[in-house]
Motif scaffolding. Structure first.
Motif, PDB file in Angstrom:
ATOM      1  N   VAL A 106      14.434 -93.166   8.084  1.00 50.29           N
ATOM      2  CA  VAL A 106      14.377 -94.600   7.798  1.00 50.29           C
ATOM      3  C   VAL A 106      14.128 -95.360   9.089  1.00 50.29           C
ATOM      4  N   ILE A 140      15.350 -98.007  -1.300  1.00 47.46           N
ATOM      5  CA  ILE A 140      14.391 -96.956  -0.942  1.00 47.46           C
ATOM      6  C   ILE A 140      13.466 -96.592  -2.102  1.00 47.46           C
ATOM      7  N   LEU A 164      13.558-101.948   2.615  1.00 46.99           N
ATOM      8  CA  LEU A 164      14.110-100.737   3.217  1.00 46.99           C
ATOM      9  C   LEU A 164      15.272-101.087   4.146  1.00 46.99           C
ATOM     10  N   GLN A 175       8.076-104.216   1.620  1.00 46.39           N
ATOM     11  CA  GLN A 175       8.804-102.968   1.361  1.00 46.39           C
ATOM     12  C   GLN A 175       9.677-102.565   2.552  1.00 46.39           C
ATOM     13  N   PHE A 182       9.722 -95.874  -1.309  1.00 49.98           N
ATOM     14  CA  PHE A 182       9.487 -94.679  -0.502  1.00 49.98           C
ATOM     15  C   PHE A 182       9.969 -93.415  -1.195  1.00 49.98           C
TER      16      PHE A 182
END
Length: 175
Positions: free
Chosen positions: A145, A83, A78, A74, A86
């Motif tokens: 991020v 995204i 990202l 993940q 998340f």
């Protein structure tokens, strides 16, 4: 004469008022589109941070830790501006983080690693909140991020450091 002026004034107000509604709607659509574009692959690539990856020994130590493998995947997504993991349901994300903490291999269960794990948890939940709230500026979302990527990188660094220290402790002195 006064009646004509009043009618002209009302006509101007109505014509300007009708035009503003459309402009506000267009501005809102543009804002929504720009928020979706704020977190792009290019923007993430331009972030300045040190990225630590696991050593071969570290890879072997976490090979059976499924939640670590999923989080690593993940984080890779990202970095490519995906995204969706998340940005999903907060309860599912909390459940994943809880399972991530429970699944920690026993030989990696040290205070420094646990503190880095707490940083990963905090940054992941903060990123979720920043992505789901509408009033968060795009710069803050991008900073969140970065915080997730840096926290995960530091977590990897701490695992490498612990395993290296263990290896050094196994070397016995010749004297």
């Amino acid at each position: 004469m006064k009646a004509e002026l009043i009618l002209l004034y009302i006509f101007c107000l109505l014509s300007f008022g009708c035009g503003n509604d459309k402009t506000v709607g267009d501005a809102t659509d543009t804002e929504t589109t720009s928020q979706k574009r704020a977190i792009t692959t290019h923007a993430i690539e331009n972030l300045k941070y040190t990225d630590y990856v696991l050593s071969n020994t570290g890879e072997q130590a976490v090979a059976s830790w499924d939640n670590y493998q999923e989080l690593a995947i993940q984080i890779g997504y990202l970095k490519k501006a995906d995204i969706s993991f998340f940005n999903g349901d907060k309860e599912l994300l909390k459940k994943f983080v809880a399972e991530f903490k429970i699944g920690l291999p026993e030989d990696l269960n040290t205070n420094p690693i646990l503190s880095r794990m707490a940083m990963v948890e905090t940054s992941v939940l903060k990123l979720h909140d920043d992505l789901t709230l509408d009033n968060i500026p795009d710069e803050n979302k991008l900073q969140s991020v970065k915080e997730v990527i840096v926290a995960f990188s530091n977590f990897n660094y701490q695992i490498n450091k612990k395993l290296e220290r263990d290896k050094f402790d196994q070397i016995s002195s010749e004297y």
